[in-house]
Scaffold this active site. Structure first.
Site, PDB file in Angstrom:
ATOM      1  CG  ASP A 202      45.753  36.789  38.568  1.00 52.93           C
ATOM      2  OD1 ASP A 202      46.214  36.182  39.552  1.00 52.93           O
ATOM      3  OD2 ASP A 202      44.548  36.788  38.260  1.00 52.93           O
ATOM      4  CG  HIS A 283      38.079  33.959  43.142  1.00 54.57           C
ATOM      5  ND1 HIS A 283      38.013  33.669  44.473  1.00 54.57           N
ATOM      6  CD2 HIS A 283      37.129  34.891  42.912  1.00 54.57           C
ATOM      7  CE1 HIS A 283      37.067  34.390  45.032  1.00 54.57           C
ATOM      8  NE2 HIS A 283      36.512  35.150  44.112  1.00 54.57           N
ATOM      9  NE  ARG A 284      43.046  33.457  35.785  1.00 54.98           N
ATOM     10  CZ  ARG A 284      42.636  34.633  35.359  1.00 54.98           C
ATOM     11  NH1 ARG A 284      43.048  35.731  35.946  1.00 54.98           N
ATOM     12  NH2 ARG A 284      41.810  34.710  34.345  1.00 54.98           N
ATOM     13  CB  ALA A 285      45.332  32.925  44.790  1.00 57.57           C
ATOM     14  CB  VAL A 288      47.528  28.541  40.859  1.00 56.14           C
ATOM     15  CG1 VAL A 288      48.994  28.149  40.786  1.00 56.14           C
ATOM     16  CG2 VAL A 288      47.081  29.110  39.527  1.00 56.14           C
TER      17      VAL A 288
END
Ligand SMILES: [Zn+2]
Length: 353
Positions: A202, A283-285, A288
């Site tokens: 992730d 929330h990294r989605a 990015v």
């Protein structure tokens, strides 16, 4: 002395997504690097090496020990006597030079990564002095971690921490030092040889599945170009020099433009809807996906993100992010919270606000 020439990134046949992902990650450091997933012999390492030639030059240490004026600012203990003398005289200990690809060996230890005792100083002067490690040399360069899934977990964590913070901490006895380490991280792994734990996966921004090219003509092109490169790497690279220079200029301009690039609210909303529709928890989605879209707009010379940017970067930004486990876990804990709230209401007579 023979000149060491990298195989030009632009000479790679096909692999458009890999090239795009590497370039976007070079433009926008918030993407936190790229993970290349694929079998051996698909050009992952070659691509990482070729990328370096497309990046603007940076200040590199002119000392074989890698002494850096920023280390001197922390403590003169961290630089060698020669460099200390030069700094005192007002001389420079860095110079503008091309970026380098720093490769992490598979058998690297924690001392190799963050630095360890300098054996020469320990032997000759019987005192402890820090010998800088890979994270120090990676500063302002590209760090390539091949077979990232086969590395020791502690080491991977340490590298990912440094990649996201831009610094790392060395703690040895009474010595505690914080050192700068800003680098572009490229990891590669062969999924046939063990998986990468999801929480580590992730943290690497873009993920590219690097499959061998299938088209017969393309496979033949791969062979032809490799043969030409093996015969005469210098003239082969020279035949791509113009294109490489143009792309390098575009990357440099995109880096300058990036701070100005905005995302229209309706496009940001669509991006979030897309992530929710894919049941991605992290929330990294969205970080990015939106940051990659901004980098693509900048690469295209635009100050505003378009729908097409989101569409193009969605696969490398979002693939392999959905976790069945996390989806179930969140659902189950919501149900549990409801049961607790019901119990509180029934027994204590207090309604959940
Ligand atoms: Zn030095």
């Amino acid at each position: 002395m023979a000149e060491i020439v990298n195989y030009p990134l632009l000479a790679l046949v096909g692999q458009e997504e890999m090239k795009t992902a590497l370039i976007l990650a070079a433009i926008n450091p918030r993407l936190r690097g790229v993970l290349l997933l694929g079998p051996r012999g698909t050009g992952k390492t070659t691509a990482a090496r070729g990328l370096v030639d497309l990046l603007p030059p940076v200040q590199q240490s002119s000392c074989p020990h890698g002494c850096d004026p920023r280390l001197a600012a922390i403590s003169m203990e961290y630089i060698c006597p020669d460099c200390a003398e030069k700094l005192e005289k007002g001389e420079d200990i860095t110079y503008l030079a091309p970026m380098q690809l720093v490769e992490l060996p598979l058998n690297a230890t924690m001392d190799d990564v963050i630095g360890g005792p300098n054996p020469r100083v320990a032997l000759e002067q019987s005192r402890w002095q820090l010998q800088q490690g890979i994270l120090h040399y990676a500063h302002h360069n590209v760090l390539y971690v091949d077979e990232v899934n086969l590395l020791d977990e502690e080491i991977v964590n340490c590298i990912l921490d440094a990649a996201s913070r831009g610094y790392y901490v060395v703690r040895r006895g009474r010595l505690i030092g914080t050192f700068p380490s800003e680098f572009l991280l490229i990891g590669s792994m062969n999924p046939e040889e063990g998986s990468l734990r999801p929480q580590l996966m992730d943290r690497l921004g873009l993920r590219v599945v690097v499959a061998p090219v299938q088209d017969a003509q393309q496979r033949l092109d791969v062979y032809e170009r490799n043969r030409r490169f093996a015969d005469d790497s210098v003239s082969f690279a020279a035949s791509y020099a113009d294109e490489t220079m143009t792309l390098a200029d575009e990357i440099a301009s995109a880096k300058d433009l990036l701070p100005k690039v905005t995302i229209p609210p309706r496009i940001a909303e669509s991006a979030i809807r897309l992530i929710n529709s894919l049941h991605i928890q992290s929330h990294r989605a969205e970080i990015v996906l939106l940051e990659a879209a901004r980098a693509r707009a900048a690469a295209d010379g635009r100050e505003e993100v378009a729908e097409e940017d989101v569409a193009v970067v969605a696969p490398p930004a979002l693939r392999q992010r959905r976790s069945d486990y996390m989806e179930r876990f969140v659902k189950d804990s919501r149900k549990e919270d409801e049961r607790i709230a019901n119990g509180v209401k029934r027994i204590l007579g207090i309604e959940k606000r």
